[in-house]
Design a protein around this motif. Structure first.
Motif, PDB file in Angstrom:
ATOM      1  N   GLY A  77      39.619  -2.650 -40.995  1.00  0.00           N
ATOM      2  CA  GLY A  77      41.064  -2.732 -40.877  1.00  0.00           C
ATOM      3  C   GLY A  77      41.494  -3.043 -39.461  1.00  0.00           C
ATOM      4  O   GLY A  77      40.831  -2.645 -38.497  1.00  0.00           O
ATOM      5  N   THR A  91      46.454  -5.034 -41.321  1.00  0.00           N
ATOM      6  CA  THR A  91      45.820  -5.717 -42.447  1.00  0.00           C
ATOM      7  C   THR A  91      44.383  -5.235 -42.542  1.00  0.00           C
ATOM      8  O   THR A  91      43.850  -4.623 -41.607  1.00  0.00           O
ATOM      9  CB  THR A  91      45.868  -7.250 -42.286  1.00  0.00           C
ATOM     10  N   SER A  92      43.747  -5.510 -43.674  1.00  0.00           N
ATOM     11  CA  SER A  92      42.351  -5.102 -43.841  1.00  0.00           C
ATOM     12  C   SER A  92      41.688  -5.975 -44.894  1.00  0.00           C
ATOM     13  O   SER A  92      42.350  -6.657 -45.670  1.00  0.00           O
ATOM     14  CB  SER A  92      42.252  -3.626 -44.249  1.00  0.00           C
ATOM     15  N   GLN A  93      40.373  -5.918 -44.914  1.00  0.00           N
ATOM     16  CA  GLN A  93      39.594  -6.632 -45.914  1.00  0.00           C
ATOM     17  C   GLN A  93      38.272  -5.898 -46.105  1.00  0.00           C
ATOM     18  O   GLN A  93      37.771  -5.249 -45.176  1.00  0.00           O
ATOM     19  CB  GLN A  93      39.347  -8.081 -45.479  1.00  0.00           C
ATOM     20  N   TRP A 110      40.930 -12.766 -43.435  1.00  0.00           N
ATOM     21  CA  TRP A 110      42.215 -12.571 -44.093  1.00  0.00           C
ATOM     22  C   TRP A 110      43.174 -13.662 -43.631  1.00  0.00           C
ATOM     23  O   TRP A 110      42.847 -14.459 -42.737  1.00  0.00           O
ATOM     24  CB  TRP A 110      42.782 -11.186 -43.763  1.00  0.00           C
ATOM     25  N   THR A 111      44.345 -13.707 -44.245  1.00  0.00           N
ATOM     26  CA  THR A 111      45.371 -14.637 -43.792  1.00  0.00           C
ATOM     27  C   THR A 111      45.717 -14.300 -42.345  1.00  0.00           C
ATOM     28  O   THR A 111      45.965 -13.133 -42.031  1.00  0.00           O
ATOM     29  CB  THR A 111      46.634 -14.522 -44.667  1.00  0.00           C
ATOM     30  N   VAL A 113      47.153 -13.189 -38.951  1.00  0.00           N
ATOM     31  CA  VAL A 113      48.330 -12.403 -38.595  1.00  0.00           C
ATOM     32  C   VAL A 113      48.574 -12.539 -37.098  1.00  0.00           C
ATOM     33  O   VAL A 113      47.642 -12.669 -36.301  1.00  0.00           O
ATOM     34  CB  VAL A 113      48.156 -10.911 -38.975  1.00  0.00           C
TER      35      VAL A 113
END
Length: 205
Positions: A77, A91-93, A110-111, A113
């Motif tokens: 994260g 955000t996280s993945q 991720w997209t 940011v």
């Protein structure tokens, strides 16, 4: 013939914009001195860092060699501060580490940011279960723009996780390169000329 030329110019502009897109490594602490901390349902590791770009599109951590007993979902994260200090999750993945993951990089994306370049951000690495994969670290403060922590508590400023971050050069907040602007202008001019020609032909008819 003119229509084909205009179409080619417009397509070239779009290709120029697409070709400028790339995911690149921004921060990279590759020194691996051993295992820093286990990852399981109760323990997590943190690395603070400062991104050079104005965005972050992914991160990677190095899983220490010789740790981990089965597949395990690991989550990375991006936080505004330490979770134990009132930080918020940006955000996280997650990704699954398998038996062959020991001693390898685990990357997630991720997209992109937006972040403030040179501002301190935090990577929080956690896992579900008790397979006890471990994150690797570099000894001797190899990364000057951050520090590794364990469960939110600073252990020693001489430690840094073995990690890397990514940025996206096509992030919408970034200023296009001059060559990209030129290709886009050519494409728009071509589309405008084509529309003008079609109107003229319609009026003549």
């Amino acid at each position: 013939m003119k229509k084909r030329l205009v179409g080619a110019l417009a397509g070239l502009a779009l290709l120029g914009e697409t070709a400028s897109a790339a995911t690149v490594i921004d921060q990279n602490q590759a020194l691996n001195s051993g295992a820093f901390a286990y990852l399981n349902s109760t323990n997590f590791a943190v690395q603070s860092f400062q991104q050079s770009a104005n965005n972050i599109s992914g991160v990677g951590i190095f899983l220490a060699n010789g740790f981990g007993s089965s597949s395990q979902i690991i989550t990375i994260g991006l936080w505004s501060d330490l979770p134990t200090s009132g930080g918020t999750l940006i955000t996280s993945q997650s990704a699954t580490a398998s038996l062959s993951a020991s001693g390898t990089w685990l990357d997630v994306f991720w997209t992109p940011v937006a972040v403030n370049a040179a501002a301190t951000e935090y990577l929080v690495i956690s896992a579900a279960g008790s397979s006890n994969y471990a994150v690797a670290y570099g000894n001797g403060n190899p990364y000057a723009s951050g520090v590794a922590t364990y469960a939110g508590n600073v252990l020693n400023p001489a430690y840094d996780l073995t990690f890397r971050t990514y940025s996206d050069t096509a992030f919408t907040g970034a200023v296009p390169e001059p060559s990209t602007w030129a290709m886009m202008i050519l494409g728009f001019a071509g589309v405008g000329f084509l529309a003008y020609r079609r109107r003229s032909q319609f009026s003549a008819a």
